[in-house]
Scaffold this active site. Structure first.
Site, short mmCIF file in Angstrom:
data_model
loop_
_atom_site.label_atom_id
_atom_site.label_comp_id
_atom_site.label_asym_id
_atom_site.label_seq_id
_atom_site.Cartn_x
_atom_site.Cartn_y
_atom_site.Cartn_z
N VAL A 22 44.85 34.22 31.52
CA VAL A 22 44.56 35.01 30.33
C VAL A 22 45.73 34.97 29.35
O VAL A 22 45.57 34.65 28.18
CB VAL A 22 44.26 36.48 30.71
CG1 VAL A 22 44.13 37.34 29.47
CG2 VAL A 22 42.98 36.55 31.54
N THR A 90 45.26 42.72 37.87
CA THR A 90 45.04 44.03 38.48
C THR A 90 44.13 43.84 39.69
O THR A 90 42.91 43.98 39.59
CB THR A 90 44.40 45.02 37.48
OG1 THR A 90 43.35 44.35 36.77
CG2 THR A 90 45.42 45.51 36.48
N CYS A 265 37.80 39.02 38.27
CA CYS A 265 37.10 39.99 37.41
C CYS A 265 35.88 40.59 38.08
O CYS A 265 35.91 41.73 38.52
CB CYS A 265 36.70 39.31 36.09
SG CYS A 265 38.08 39.01 34.97
N ARG A 336 41.89 32.53 43.17
CA ARG A 336 42.02 33.95 43.44
C ARG A 336 40.70 34.57 43.88
O ARG A 336 39.68 34.40 43.23
CB ARG A 336 42.55 34.68 42.20
CG ARG A 336 44.00 34.39 41.88
CD ARG A 336 44.40 35.06 40.59
NE ARG A 336 43.64 34.54 39.46
CZ ARG A 336 43.72 35.04 38.22
NH1 ARG A 336 44.50 36.08 37.98
NH2 ARG A 336 43.01 34.50 37.24
#
Length: 439
Positions: A22, A90, A265, A336
């Site tokens: 990002v 996060t 996400c 991830r």
């Protein structure tokens, strides 16, 4: 002169903190308009960027070589910037609760190097309230400055889709929010420098935070519905993809398909919403149920593999299962939270040690994160079962001769293909004599 004008005139700098999938594209985009400092604690990553290497494949090596971004791992360089964009991950803990340590850590780092007149914009996905209740107090404590007096804070959730070359930063409407109207207008104008389709001004930071977790939770629920259908149809002996193709002939069909839901996400954000809801005394029903279904799909696929091996009269423990794909999505090196790991773990419970092939994934990351040693595809020649777990273009473009060449050459051995992403032509595969199963 306001901060926006000073940035455009290159009298002040933007700092992008966190240079992953990002942050790095954001830094490169802004560098075409203003002076940018790109900060990340990962020294190896910084060195790669300085050498013109893009390990994410998001903008490409050429764009990295040409960019004017000042890449650094030195926190004190942040003092040179007045507009900070935070794009750190996060993740969630093992118990599915939010792991806020990265965003707390970056708030400390920025706070220690924050100067008067600065604006800090968080892009990291969080549940409503994190920016104002957790990040701002840390910034104030570490800097000795007062939010709303000495500096301002905003929130603009990232919407970049890793590996997607169509929906990019420039053509995705950007949600922006801030603690007050003055800061909101400043933040909006800065983002409008790079977001060609414009911005959406949210009424508050909490609204913007909520919008991010909700848009991903909505997608997660829709995929969970399709996954539940797939599990039921499998028991009924009905091909789910054929049902989907028939259903999608209606104008208002949503066109979701079953699959593995991983990544940073969709496979994570709903847990942030669930966590905060439960803190307020509400036990999520739909969102949590969807998460449980999607988290179980790796095991469901693995069990289908074992079932097909048994039906083919193969000795399960001795069977060579080759998994094609480890990344969480196609044509992307991002591993991830890949749910392919769940397939691997489940197979190991049956003492099957699968071989994994993925030309996109970083071998070192694969070994570090999942203890998987990637094997080149041209070394596969004696498989009992091929599992197409990720829809990389390389796998889609394999010829029947190439696919056949990866199997045991013995003519009396049944050759099994598991097509998780439904990227192969079912009729051609069956006509070629393979045993075929797809999600």
């Amino acid at each position: 002169m306001n901060l926006y004008e000073k940035l455009v005139n290159k009298e002040e700098k933007i700092a992008v903190v966190g240079l992953g999938y990002v942050g790095m594209p954001i830094a490169v985009a802004f560098a075409k308009k203003v002076n940018v400092i790109g900060f990340d604690l990962n020294l190896l990553k910084i060195e790669q960027y300085k050498k013109g290497i893009d390990p994410t494949n998001e903008v490409g090596d050429e764009a990295i070589r040409q960019t004017t971004v000042e890449f650094t791992a030195e926190p004190s360089r942040l003092k040179e910037a007045k507009f900070h964009i935070v794009a750190v991950p996060t993740p969630i803990n093992a118990d599915k609760t939010p792991d806020l340590s990265p965003i707390k850590g970056v708030s400390k780092t920025i706070g220690r190097n924050l100067t008067k007149g600065s604006i800090v914009v968080f892009e990291s996905t969080v549940y409503p309230g994190v920016t104002e209740d957790i990040c701002i107090p840390i910034l104030e404590r570490e800097s000795g400055l007062k939010c709303g007096v000495d500096f301002s804070v905003g929130y603009s959730p990232e919407r970049i889709n890793p590996g997607d070359q169509v929906h990019r930063l420039e053509n995705i409407i950007k949600i922006v929010s801030a603690m007050d109207e003055e800061s909101l207008e400043e933040i909006a104008k800065v983002y409008e420098l790079v977001v060609e389709v414009g911005v959406h001004r949210a009424s508050s930071i909490k609204v913007a935070e909520a919008a991010k977790v909700v848009e991903n939770s909505q997608r997660d629920i829709n995929i969970a519905f399709m996954n539940e259908l797939a599990m039921v149809f499998d028991r009924m002996g009905i091909d789910t993809q054929e049902v989907v193709e028939a259903m999608n002939t209606k104008w208002n069909a949503l066109k979701f398909t079953p699959g593995l839901v991983g990544g940073h996400c969709i496979g994570v954000d709903p847990y942030y919403f669930i966590y905060e809801a439960e803190k307020l005394g509400y036990h999520s029903q739909i969102i949590l149920s969807g998460r449980k279904i999607n988290d179980g799909m790796g095991s469901f696929v693995a069990d289908a593999i074992i079932k097909k091996l048994i039906q083919a009269n193969k000795v399960v423990k001795q069977s060579k299962v080759v998994i094609l794909g480890l990344t969480f999505k196609e044509n992307c090196p991002d591993t991830r939270n890949s749910k392919v790991e769940d397939i691997i773990k489940r197979l190991k419970e049956f003492e099957v040690e699968p071989i994994v092939v993925d030309p996109y994934a970083n071998p070192e990351e694969a070994n570090h994160e999942y203890e998987v040693d990637l094997v080149p595809i041209d070394m596969i020649n004696d498989a009992d079962c091929l599992v197409f777990a990720v829809g990389h273009d390389m796998f889609k473009n394999l010829t029947m001769d190439q696919i056949n060449g990866m199997f045991i050459s013995s003519s009396n051995e049944e050759k099994i293909i598991i097509d998780v992403k439904s990227i192969l032509n079912k009729e051609i595969i069956l006509d070629s004599g393979f045993t075929y199963w797809r999600l």
